[in-house]
Design an enzyme around this catalytic site. Structure first.
Site, PDB file in Angstrom:
ATOM      1  N   GLU A  62       0.823  -1.209   0.000  1.00  0.00           N
ATOM      2  CA  GLU A  62       0.000   0.000   0.000  1.00  0.00           C
ATOM      3  C   GLU A  62       0.858   1.261   0.000  1.00  0.00           C
ATOM      4  O   GLU A  62       0.545   2.236  -0.681  1.00  0.00           O
ATOM      5  CB  GLU A  62      -0.941  -0.009   1.213  1.00  0.00           C
ATOM      6  CG  GLU A  62      -2.146  -0.907   1.076  1.00  0.00           C
ATOM      7  CD  GLU A  62      -1.799  -2.388   1.147  1.00  0.00           C
ATOM      8  OE1 GLU A  62      -2.612  -3.209   0.669  1.00  0.00           O
ATOM      9  OE2 GLU A  62      -0.717  -2.723   1.682  1.00  0.00           O
ATOM     10  N   HIS A 131     -10.129  -5.984   9.679  1.00  0.00           N
ATOM     11  CA  HIS A 131     -10.707  -5.595   8.398  1.00  0.00           C
ATOM     12  C   HIS A 131     -12.056  -4.896   8.540  1.00  0.00           C
ATOM     13  O   HIS A 131     -12.784  -4.782   7.549  1.00  0.00           O
ATOM     14  CB  HIS A 131     -10.894  -6.823   7.501  1.00  0.00           C
ATOM     15  CG  HIS A 131      -9.620  -7.467   7.068  1.00  0.00           C
ATOM     16  ND1 HIS A 131      -8.925  -8.337   7.865  1.00  0.00           N
ATOM     17  CD2 HIS A 131      -8.900  -7.345   5.925  1.00  0.00           C
ATOM     18  CE1 HIS A 131      -7.839  -8.744   7.229  1.00  0.00           C
ATOM     19  NE2 HIS A 131      -7.785  -8.150   6.063  1.00  0.00           N
TER      20      HIS A 131
END
Length: 328
Positions: A62, A131
């Site tokens: 990322e 998550h």
């Protein structure tokens, strides 16, 4: 006006396709967005339509591909980076907070970063603590970013275009728990002002002020409250930075009561800021203290019944407002 039933997922996909079609300088990057179609199938089949130079599959980094997106934006491309979910976005927080958000200021206004970062937030159907969090307040704290929350199908369809036209970095939060929800959507010709909140339902008895998944929860609660003679106004914040105060204060002046709803934890939240602003600007309009219903301050649990218990639900909103209004 003609309308059609459409999923939240399809709204997102239509927005992507429209942006890619409108400008050949627009491209997207994320993990698994090519043949796999993204973690939530939002980019499915776009590779075949636009090719690998426009739909770029990235390594599992990322920080790396967010930094690449910033560089491409500085070079004149219209870049949007997709980060799989808000928890994972913390791996790119240095690039977002210390580069994208600061370069215009640090260059004396000579550099703009027209970058859009899309990321999912909130519950992701029993994917547990790593998550499923709602960290929107963290990003809304960072100067130099514009923060949007697509809490409705309308905004899932229409926020991306004006965000890409913005000369400064924009983060759009999307909500995985809404992906399969179907709603009626007017034909895709509407433009959205990404600096303004949206009054979703007008009323006179109480102001409900949510964002994200709280919007539909509040609309459901408002429908239930209407059966009990309570007329609720629902204001979708939509813009989390910079906040649009005017419709909030106008609503409080009309209803004299405010009830804030969000999935994020109560401490140091968006609702904390809204409550403070109402107290500073509209205190004498209030007939009762501002109240909040927020997520429980725990890492999101895995079991479905505990996951549901960790965030506000429409029935909780209804009960709390009845109590607030001393309604039997």
């Amino acid at each position: 006006m003609e309308s059609n039933l459409i999923t939240y997922r399809e709204c997102l996909k239509q927005a992507l396709r429209e942006a890619l079609t409108a400008d050949e300088l627009v491209f997207m990057m994320d993990e698994d967005v090519d043949h796999y179609g993204g973690a939530f199938a939002v980019s499915k089949n776009l590779l075949q339509e636009f090719g690998p130079e426009r739909i770029m599959d990235t390594p599992l980094s990322e920080a790396g591909f967010t930094c690449t997106g910033i560089g491409a934006a500085l070079g004149g491309m219209r870049t949007f980076v997709e980060i799989m979910n808000i928890n994972i976005s913390l791996l790119a927080l240095d690039q977002i907070a210390n580069n994208a958000a600061t370069l215009q200021h640090m260059s004396g206004g000579k550099l703009n970063v027209p970058l859009v970062i899309r990321m999912s937030a909130g519950l992701e159907r029993q994917l547990a603590a790593q998550h499923s969090h709602s960290l929107e307040p963290l990003f809304a704290h960072i100067p130099g970013l514009n923060i949007l929350s697509a809490g409705t199908h309308e905004d899932a369809r229409h926020l991306l275009g004006p965000a890409l036209a913005d000369p400064d970095p924009v983060i759009i939060f999307e909500y995985t728990s809404l992906l399969n929800h179907e709603k009626e959507l007017p034909n895709p010709s509407e433009t959205v002002d990404i600096s303004k909140a949206k009054v979703r339902c007008e009323g006179k008895d109480i102001s409900l002020i949510p964002y994200g998944t709280g919007v539909y929860k509040c609309l459901d609660a408002a429908a239930e409250l209407a059966l009990n003679g309570i007329d609720s106004e629902v204001i979708d914040l939509r813009v989390l930075r910079p906040l649009d105060d005017e419709p909030i204060m106008n609503s409080v002046a009309k209803t004299n009561r405010a009830f804030l709803v969000e999935d994020a934890s109560r401490s140091v939240s968006i609702s904390s800021e809204i409550s403070s602003r109402i107290s500073e600007k509209s205190f004498y309009d209030l007939d009762a203290p501002v109240q909040r219903l927020c997520g429980v301050e725990v890492p999101i649990p895995y079991p479905k019944h505990l996951e549901d218990a960790a965030v506000p639900q429409p029935e909780q909103i209804v009960r709390a407002i009845k109590k607030m209004l001393n309604h039997a």
